[in-house]
Design a protein around this motif. Structure first.
Motif, PDB file in Angstrom:
ATOM      1  N   ALA A 160       6.995   1.541  12.356  1.00 13.51           N
ATOM      2  CA  ALA A 160       6.884   1.866  10.932  1.00 13.51           C
ATOM      3  C   ALA A 160       6.740   3.369  10.747  1.00 13.51           C
ATOM      4  O   ALA A 160       7.362   3.951   9.856  1.00 13.51           O
ATOM      5  CB  ALA A 160       5.687   1.139  10.324  1.00 13.51           C
ATOM      6  N   PHE A 220       9.207   5.747   8.674  1.00 12.15           N
ATOM      7  CA  PHE A 220       8.711   6.574   7.576  1.00 12.15           C
ATOM      8  C   PHE A 220       9.165   8.020   7.752  1.00 12.15           C
ATOM      9  O   PHE A 220       9.625   8.664   6.808  1.00 12.15           O
ATOM     10  CB  PHE A 220       7.179   6.495   7.535  1.00 12.15           C
ATOM     11  CG  PHE A 220       6.576   7.138   6.325  1.00 12.15           C
ATOM     12  CD1 PHE A 220       6.469   6.441   5.136  1.00 12.15           C
ATOM     13  CD2 PHE A 220       6.103   8.435   6.380  1.00 12.15           C
ATOM     14  CE1 PHE A 220       5.922   7.025   4.017  1.00 12.15           C
ATOM     15  CE2 PHE A 220       5.549   9.027   5.256  1.00 12.15           C
ATOM     16  CZ  PHE A 220       5.458   8.326   4.073  1.00 12.15           C
ATOM     17  N   ALA A 241      11.485  10.281   5.344  1.00  8.83           N
ATOM     18  CA  ALA A 241      11.053  11.571   4.801  1.00  8.83           C
ATOM     19  C   ALA A 241      12.045  12.661   5.186  1.00  8.83           C
ATOM     20  O   ALA A 241      12.422  13.494   4.352  1.00  8.83           O
ATOM     21  CB  ALA A 241       9.656  11.911   5.314  1.00  8.83           C
ATOM     22  N   PHE A 271      17.649   8.722  -2.440  1.00  6.68           N
ATOM     23  CA  PHE A 271      16.946   7.589  -3.001  1.00  6.68           C
ATOM     24  C   PHE A 271      16.800   6.473  -1.969  1.00  6.68           C
ATOM     25  O   PHE A 271      15.734   5.846  -1.841  1.00  6.68           O
ATOM     26  CB  PHE A 271      17.753   7.141  -4.221  1.00  6.68           C
ATOM     27  CG  PHE A 271      17.090   6.107  -5.018  1.00  6.68           C
ATOM     28  CD1 PHE A 271      15.737   6.182  -5.268  1.00  6.68           C
ATOM     29  CD2 PHE A 271      17.803   5.050  -5.534  1.00  6.68           C
ATOM     30  CE1 PHE A 271      15.122   5.215  -6.009  1.00  6.68           C
ATOM     31  CE2 PHE A 271      17.183   4.082  -6.274  1.00  6.68           C
ATOM     32  CZ  PHE A 271      15.846   4.162  -6.507  1.00  6.68           C
ATOM     33  N   ILE A 319      13.953   7.131   0.248  1.00  5.00           N
ATOM     34  CA  ILE A 319      12.658   6.746  -0.307  1.00  5.00           C
ATOM     35  C   ILE A 319      12.415   5.260  -0.102  1.00  5.00           C
ATOM     36  O   ILE A 319      11.306   4.834   0.253  1.00  5.00           O
ATOM     37  CB  ILE A 319      12.596   7.130  -1.802  1.00  5.00           C
ATOM     38  CG1 ILE A 319      12.578   8.653  -1.943  1.00  5.00           C
ATOM     39  CG2 ILE A 319      11.375   6.533  -2.461  1.00  5.00           C
ATOM     40  CD1 ILE A 319      12.759   9.139  -3.340  1.00  5.00           C
ATOM     41  N   MET A 352      11.214   4.657   3.303  1.00  5.29           N
ATOM     42  CA  MET A 352       9.790   4.983   3.444  1.00  5.29           C
ATOM     43  C   MET A 352       8.930   3.840   2.929  1.00  5.29           C
ATOM     44  O   MET A 352       7.935   3.456   3.552  1.00  5.29           O
ATOM     45  CB  MET A 352       9.479   6.268   2.669  1.00  5.29           C
ATOM     46  CG  MET A 352      10.112   7.508   3.246  1.00  5.29           C
ATOM     47  SD  MET A 352      10.041   8.879   2.099  1.00  5.29           S
ATOM     48  CE  MET A 352       8.348   9.369   2.247  1.00  5.29           C
ATOM     49  N   LEU A 353       9.322   3.265   1.772  1.00  2.83           N
ATOM     50  CA  LEU A 353       8.519   2.169   1.219  1.00  2.83           C
ATOM     51  C   LEU A 353       8.560   0.953   2.139  1.00  2.83           C
ATOM     52  O   LEU A 353       7.563   0.240   2.286  1.00  2.83           O
ATOM     53  CB  LEU A 353       9.031   1.797  -0.180  1.00  2.83           C
ATOM     54  CG  LEU A 353       8.713   2.822  -1.265  1.00  2.83           C
ATOM     55  CD1 LEU A 353       9.351   2.415  -2.577  1.00  2.83           C
ATOM     56  CD2 LEU A 353       7.216   2.963  -1.454  1.00  2.83           C
ATOM     57  N   VAL A 402       6.171   1.344   4.881  1.00  5.82           N
ATOM     58  CA  VAL A 402       4.832   1.005   4.396  1.00  5.82           C
ATOM     59  C   VAL A 402       4.630  -0.503   4.442  1.00  5.82           C
ATOM     60  O   VAL A 402       3.592  -0.998   4.901  1.00  5.82           O
ATOM     61  CB  VAL A 402       4.631   1.537   2.964  1.00  5.82           C
ATOM     62  CG1 VAL A 402       3.341   1.037   2.388  1.00  5.82           C
ATOM     63  CG2 VAL A 402       4.700   3.048   2.949  1.00  5.82           C
ATOM     64  N   THR A 411       3.981  -1.720   7.890  1.00  8.33           N
ATOM     65  CA  THR A 411       2.609  -1.422   8.294  1.00  8.33           C
ATOM     66  C   THR A 411       1.641  -2.439   7.709  1.00  8.33           C
ATOM     67  O   THR A 411       0.761  -2.961   8.408  1.00  8.33           O
ATOM     68  CB  THR A 411       2.228  -0.007   7.822  1.00  8.33           C
ATOM     69  OG1 THR A 411       3.229   0.892   8.222  1.00  8.33           O
ATOM     70  CG2 THR A 411       0.901   0.417   8.396  1.00  8.33           C
ATOM     71  N   PHE A 412       1.825  -2.726   6.406  1.00 15.34           N
ATOM     72  CA  PHE A 412       0.898  -3.650   5.742  1.00 15.34           C
ATOM     73  C   PHE A 412       0.932  -5.034   6.394  1.00 15.34           C
ATOM     74  O   PHE A 412      -0.105  -5.612   6.707  1.00 15.34           O
ATOM     75  CB  PHE A 412       1.242  -3.772   4.261  1.00 15.34           C
ATOM     76  CG  PHE A 412       0.504  -2.803   3.381  1.00 15.34           C
ATOM     77  CD1 PHE A 412      -0.888  -2.765   3.384  1.00 15.34           C
ATOM     78  CD2 PHE A 412       1.184  -1.944   2.547  1.00 15.34           C
ATOM     79  CE1 PHE A 412      -1.571  -1.885   2.575  1.00 15.34           C
ATOM     80  CE2 PHE A 412       0.508  -1.058   1.727  1.00 15.34           C
ATOM     81  CZ  PHE A 412      -0.874  -1.028   1.749  1.00 15.34           C
ATOM     82  N   VAL A 468       4.134  -3.398  -3.575  1.00 18.39           N
ATOM     83  CA  VAL A 468       5.056  -2.325  -3.201  1.00 18.39           C
ATOM     84  C   VAL A 468       6.489  -2.722  -3.547  1.00 18.39           C
ATOM     85  O   VAL A 468       7.270  -1.913  -4.056  1.00 18.39           O
ATOM     86  CB  VAL A 468       4.910  -1.996  -1.703  1.00 18.39           C
ATOM     87  CG1 VAL A 468       5.906  -0.920  -1.308  1.00 18.39           C
ATOM     88  CG2 VAL A 468       3.504  -1.541  -1.388  1.00 18.39           C
ATOM     89  N   VAL A 520       7.082  -2.368  -7.277  1.00 21.32           N
ATOM     90  CA  VAL A 520       7.202  -0.963  -7.641  1.00 21.32           C
ATOM     91  C   VAL A 520       8.556  -0.421  -7.198  1.00 21.32           C
ATOM     92  O   VAL A 520       9.225   0.299  -7.948  1.00 21.32           O
ATOM     93  CB  VAL A 520       6.047  -0.161  -7.010  1.00 21.32           C
ATOM     94  CG1 VAL A 520       6.368   1.309  -7.018  1.00 21.32           C
ATOM     95  CG2 VAL A 520       4.774  -0.425  -7.771  1.00 21.32           C
TER      96      VAL A 520
END
Lengths: 490, 101
Positions: free
Chosen positions: B12, B16, B20, B33, B36, B39-40, B43, B46-47, B66, B69
């Motif tokens: 992860a 990420f 970036a 885009f 991005i 990257m999400l 995340v 990881t969660f 997430v 969003v």
């Protein structure tokens, strides 16, 4: 802390009312297409009702103490309620400045109202959330609304560009923030600020590396939103390209919301790492103050000047935050008076440039005192207040922030900030000199930009109110300072 | 050799960083885009890995937020990019230089 879903409509009352107001504006707009007057009544009623409910929250918090709601997602304490009050004030003043834009955009104007309501609600959620995922949701509700607001005059190429720059860097910042939440979860097994704080007090971390990286990412993500250097690159372009009427709200709301979240995270979740984050914030503050002050000098557009001055002010507020809990009253006094000055200054910009214009070159301000003595005097006052001249609220704010940082043994940071404040006089005074000591450029035709200029309607009231607040808390700050020092720290 | 949770966390982290870096070096708004979104998703990974390791549903519930969003960001982001493409017929951020200073 209970495991029950402790529903409390009081806890989220202001946000519910703002959302209902937004839905009402949208629905009426679809079926009736009312005049701007009807919208104005709905806006006034919604903000008033939200303020009344926030007052009930304050009453309950000061009487019975803070309370948690919705499975400990939301905490209502003095800190959150004060932030909510400031956000409602910022929203009310911001919408009044934007009213010319709302009227001019016609049906799209109603969408502007809705987006401002959602942004206020999102920032309020950031201020009252006790859970980092909840805080992320608040951040995103507000940020996405602001991206759209930046580009609401989408026919203008500048507005598009402003919106895209804000969107790309803002989404990047949100991703950084939520990765910080994920790493804090990996390090402690919790996403609630109280759980993280309790876990860190109860156990010794042999390898706190993941957690420290998470904390740094959380701070970085919010630093983007409050436009602290080196994460400020979007701010000047976005402020310049967005419609003039809405920039004040975008700038002020984002600062309050991001600082509310930042304060809650560092103080409630990571009190044991105060040595680490205080130094981190001090470095961020130094870079912001230096970058903002130096780059503001070279600007030829007043919105870019205000953007870079905002970067420097983010640094000054971070200076107060390095003191941690002891710095809270100073930080919130600074935020309350600075956001009002910011909205007031952008109200003048909106009056001079017109509510939907992009860009406000300095040459428009030459000889403004002849064209409108009132606007020139008000802008001069805000410039003096932002540079921190005594008898304005800006001085009291800066003094408080520097004093707490000095007591927290960041003497070097205070010296940097003082030097930068003196250097900052240069660019603030330049605006005043332009307004008072230059002749207005020759008018090409009667009735063009160079004609006499008077603010009308709601804009005039915003200028009067923000002037009154800036002067009142500059001359007699004691009531607000006393209120904040008894209510904060939490 | 067993695959532990650390492997997922490192994967992860790598995703990420790729996201970036992509945002910083690519010049097409659509690709930026997508970075991005990457990257999400790092995340999210990881969660869920941490959530499974700790036997804690918090990780799973965070992923839903997430995702929602990310979907909302797609709506707004693509609308902005389409609007720019209409006025300028380009999605390269280098062309977006009306404002400087």
């Amino acid at each position: 802390m209970s495991d029950l879903v402790n529903v409390s409509y009081l806890a989220v009352g202001p946000e519910i009312l703002l959302t209902l107001g937004a839905v009402l504006v949208l629905m009426i707009d679809v079926f009736r297409q009312p005049s701007a007057r009807v919208h104005a009544w709905i806006v006034a009623a919604t903000i008033l009702a939200a303020t009344v409910v926030t007052w009930f929250q304050w009453d309950r918090v000061t009487g019975e103490g803070p309370f948690l709601a919705f499975s400990d997602m939301v905490v209502i304490d003095e800190y959150g309620v004060i932030a909510s009050f400031i956000l409602l004030l910022v929203g009310a003043l911001g919408l009044a400045v934007a009213w010319g834009m709302v009227e001019r955009l016609g049906r799209r104007g109603a969408e502007g109202i809705v987006l401002v309501f959602m942004a206020i609600a999102g920032f309020q959620f950031m201020a009252v959330s006790a859970n980092l995922v909840m805080m992320f949701m608040g951040l995103e509700i507000a940020s996405i609304s602001l991206y759209v607001l930046a580009g609401i005059t989408r026919e203008r190429p500048e507005a598009d560009e402003a919106a895209l720059k804000y969107f790309l860097l803002g989404s990047f910042a949100s991703a950084v923030f939520i990765y910080g939440v994920a790493l804090a979860f990996a390090g402690t097994g919790g996403v609630s600020v109280y759980d993280i704080g309790a876990f860190l007090r109860g156990s010794v971390l042999l390898k706190p590396g993941v957690l420290l990286i998470g904390m740094a990412l959380l701070i970085t993500g919010l630093a983007f939103k409050l436009s602290a250097a080196p994460f400020h690159v979007w701010a000047p372009d976005t402020y310049q390209g967005s419609p003039a009427g809405i920039v004040g709200f975008m700038a002020a709301g984002a600062k309050v919301g991001a600082f509310a979240g930042l304060g809650r995270i560092v103080i409630t979740a990571f009190p044991l790492y105060e040595a680490e984050w205080a130094v981190g914030l001090a470095i961020l503050a130094t870079i912001s103050i230096a970058t903002g002050t130096l780059l503001a000098i070279a600007q030829s557009d007043i919105r870019r000047l205000l953007a870079y001055s905002g970067v420097a002010h983010a640094g000054f507020i971070l200076t107060g935050l390095t003191a941690g809990e002891a710095g809270m009253p100073a930080v919130w006094f600074y935020l309350a008076v600075y956001t009002v000055q910011l909205i007031g200054a952008f109200a003048v910009v909106a009056a001079v440039a017109g509510p939907t214009a992009a860009g406000s070159p300095m040459s428009d301000y030459e000889g403004l005192s002849r064209r409108s003595p009132f606007l020139a005097a008000v802008l001069a006052l805000f410039m003096l207040a932002m540079s921190g001249v005594p008898l304005t609220a800006g001085f009291v704010g800066k003094f408080g922030a520097f004093a707490v940082a000095w007591r927290a043994d960041f003497e070097w940071l205070v010296i940097v900030a003082l030097v930068a404040s003196v250097a900052g006089f240069f660019f603030y005074l330049r605006v005043i000199v332009l307004m008072y000591m230059r002749e207005p450029a020759v008018a090409e035709a009667p009735g063009t930009m160079r004609a006499r200029l008077e603010p009308v309607g709601a804009l005039r009231w915003v200028l009067i109110i923000s002037t009154a607040i800036t002067l009142a808390f500059g001359i007699y700050p004691t009531p607000l300072l006393d209120l904040l020092s008894t209510a904060l720290p939490f | 050799m067993t695959v532990t949770v650390d492997w997922y966390l490192i994967l992860a982290a790598v995703l990420f960083v790729i996201g970036a870096a992509g945002l910083l070096v690519r010049r097409n708004a659509i690709v930026m885009f997508m970075s991005i979104e990457l990257m999400l998703n790092a995340v999210n990974l990881t969660f869920v890995s941490v959530g499974r390791e700790l036997r804690d549903l918090t990780g799973q519930f965070a992923v839903f937020f997430v995702l929602v969003v990310a979907a909302a960001e797609v709506v707004v982001g693509l609308a902005i990019i389409v609007s720019i493409f209409r006025t300028r017929a380009t999605a390269s951020v280098d062309e977006l230089s009306e404002m400087k200073g």
